[in-house]
Design an enzyme around this catalytic site. Structure first.
Site, PDB file in Angstrom:
ATOM      1  N   HIS A 234       1.424  -0.578   0.129  1.00  0.00           N
ATOM      2  CA  HIS A 234      -0.114  -0.422   0.088  1.00  0.00           C
ATOM      3  C   HIS A 234       0.961   1.622  -0.029  1.00  0.00           C
ATOM      4  CE1 HIS A 234      -3.022  -2.895   2.673  1.00  0.00           C
ATOM      5  NE2 HIS A 234      -3.587  -2.790   1.296  1.00  0.00           N
TER       6      HIS A 234
ATOM      7  N   GLY B 257      -3.381  -1.374  -8.027  1.00  0.00           N
ATOM      8  CA  GLY B 257      -1.787  -2.152  -7.565  1.00  0.00           C
ATOM      9  C   GLY B 257      -2.193  -4.224  -8.583  1.00  0.00           C
ATOM     10  N   GLN B 258      -0.553  -4.371  -9.444  1.00  0.00           N
ATOM     11  CA  GLN B 258      -1.413  -4.570 -10.257  1.00  0.00           C
ATOM     12  C   GLN B 258      -2.109  -6.892  -9.784  1.00  0.00           C
ATOM     13  OE1 GLN B 258       2.347  -6.380 -12.299  1.00  0.00           O
ATOM     14  NE2 GLN B 258       1.294  -8.288 -12.323  1.00  0.00           N
TER      15      GLN B 258
HETATM   16  P1  AMP Z   1      -6.339  -3.664  -0.109  1.00  0.00           P
HETATM   17  O1  AMP Z   1      -6.517  -2.513   0.690  1.00  0.00           O
HETATM   18  O2  AMP Z   1      -6.522  -4.678  -0.628  1.00  0.00           O
HETATM   19  O3  AMP Z   1      -7.958  -3.263  -1.313  1.00  0.00           O
HETATM   20  O4  AMP Z   1      -5.309  -2.635  -2.276  1.00  0.00           O
HETATM   21  C1  AMP Z   1      -5.746  -1.771  -1.769  1.00  0.00           C
HETATM   22  C2  AMP Z   1      -4.680  -1.490  -2.901  1.00  0.00           C
HETATM   23  O5  AMP Z   1      -2.942  -2.046  -2.933  1.00  0.00           O
HETATM   24  C3  AMP Z   1      -5.171  -1.925  -4.225  1.00  0.00           C
HETATM   25  O6  AMP Z   1      -4.949  -1.331  -5.461  1.00  0.00           O
HETATM   26  C4  AMP Z   1      -4.454  -3.437  -3.980  1.00  0.00           C
HETATM   27  O7  AMP Z   1      -4.393  -4.122  -6.153  1.00  0.00           O
HETATM   28  C5  AMP Z   1      -2.883  -2.692  -3.850  1.00  0.00           C
HETATM   29  N1  AMP Z   1      -1.297  -3.383  -2.821  1.00  0.00           N
HETATM   30  C6  AMP Z   1      -2.024  -4.304  -1.982  1.00  0.00           C
HETATM   31  N2  AMP Z   1      -0.888  -5.869  -2.281  1.00  0.00           N
HETATM   32  C7  AMP Z   1      -0.171  -5.095  -2.797  1.00  0.00           C
HETATM   33  C8  AMP Z   1       0.911  -5.318  -2.972  1.00  0.00           C
HETATM   34  N3  AMP Z   1       1.625  -6.492  -2.046  1.00  0.00           N
HETATM   35  N4  AMP Z   1       1.477  -4.270  -4.140  1.00  0.00           N
HETATM   36  C9  AMP Z   1       1.100  -3.576  -4.528  1.00  0.00           C
HETATM   37  N5  AMP Z   1       0.343  -3.228  -4.360  1.00  0.00           N
HETATM   38  C10 AMP Z   1      -0.469  -4.140  -3.764  1.00  0.00           C
END
Ligand code: AMP
Length: 279
Positions: free
Chosen positions: A36, A146-147
């Site tokens: 994040h 994120g990818q």
């Molecule tokens: P989330 O809190 O899981 O909804 O994620 C929020 C954002 O962080 C989303 O765009 C995810 O794709 C990104 N994200 C989650 N894990 C990772 C990671 N390991 N590396 C980069 N971006 C991430």
């Protein structure tokens, strides 16, 4: 200094003074980790103002147990965001985001009929609903995804185009632990034994990648990778797919990039990951 807002009206009133500035927006569900943070840092490089939202969106959970158990670490999240000098944190409540249940629904066609969409009915409708609301509230110039959640990023790309949001979507690479496990808020829920074997997901994708390169046979690569993961009985696989990165459908002559995508349960914790291969 980092400013925190809980109400839509308050953040909107504050943002009025920045209407001529470049605003970057990073939506999250909290339990923040370095993945994040990399999105926030990417936004800080490209914009005058960076906003991170923390909101565990109930409408994107198809499983009530998963929603209940989703990690919540708000004080630590705020500390992390303050440390990297994120300008604004938006932490809305459910009442603020959903004063009534939304009536509108989305249909992303083929993009949502496979993988996550197939195994988590209604998930992308919930994602598109909350992201649309947040886009309207914040009106950013750029947004960072994120990818790691490849299918979600493709869905958001379509949402932005079809509804003319006029926001630039920046897709950031997946950050991994040293042993290859993709960083995820859900990793906090893995017990030590499962945490040890979790990197096999990455290893299985690397195996598939190698076989796609050397043998050029997608089905063979897929089967070998699934066999490799299945050797560890604790994994319950939802899917292991090798698809066209853009359409998430079958690979054909037009395919420029191949995506290897996995979703598996480990001790009741659902993990997803993917690897991209340029052709
Ligand atoms: P989330 O809190 O899981 O909804 O994620 C929020 C954002 O962080 C989303 O765009 C995810 O794709 C990104 N994200 C989650 N894990 C990772 C990671 N390991 N590396 C980069 N971006 C991430």
């Amino acid at each position: 200094m980092t400013k925190i807002f809980y109400k839509i009206a308050d953040i909107q009133a504050y943002l009025l003074q920045f209407s001529y500035k470049q605003v970057g927006f990073v939506p999250t569900m909290g339990a923040l980790h370095a993945g994040h943070e990399s999105l926030i840092l990417a936004s800080k490089k490209q914009n005058d103002l960076t906003i991170c939202s923390i909101y565990v969106n109930p409408t994107q959970f198809n499983n009530p147990e998963d929603l209940k158990k989703y990690p919540r670490t708000l004080p630590e999240d705020i500390e992390k965001l303050e440390k990297i000098a994120c300008d604004i944190i938006f932490i809305p409540s459910n009442e603020e985001m959903y004063p009534k249940n939304p009536s509108l629904t989305f249909n992303f066609g083929n993009l949502e009929s496979v993988m996550e969409g197939k195994f988590r009915q209604g998930h992308f409708n919930g994602v598109a609903t909350v992201v649309s609301k947040l886009f309207h509230i914040i009106k950013p110039n750029r947004t960072y995804f994120g990818q790691k959640d490849l299918q979600q990023t493709q869905i958001i790309s379509l949402l932005i185009k079809d509804l003319s949001f006029g926001i630039e979507l920046v897709c950031c690479p997946t950050l991994r632990e040293k042993d290859g496990l993709a960083m995820s808020s859900r990793n906090l829920r893995l017990n030590p034994q499962h945490r040890n074997i979790a990197p096999r997901i990455y290893q299985a994708m690397l195996l598939a990648q190698e076989l796609v390169f050397s043998q050029k046979d997608i089905n063979f690569a897929k089967k070998q990778a699934i066999d490799f993961l299945s050797q560890e009985i604790n994994f319950v696989l939802d899917y292991f797919e090798i698809v066209d990165c853009q359409t998430l459908g079958e690979i054909n002559e037009q395919t420029e990039e191949i995506a290897i995508c996995v979703a598996a349960f480990l001790g009741g914790v659902r993990l997803i990951d993917n690897l991209l291969i340029k052709r």
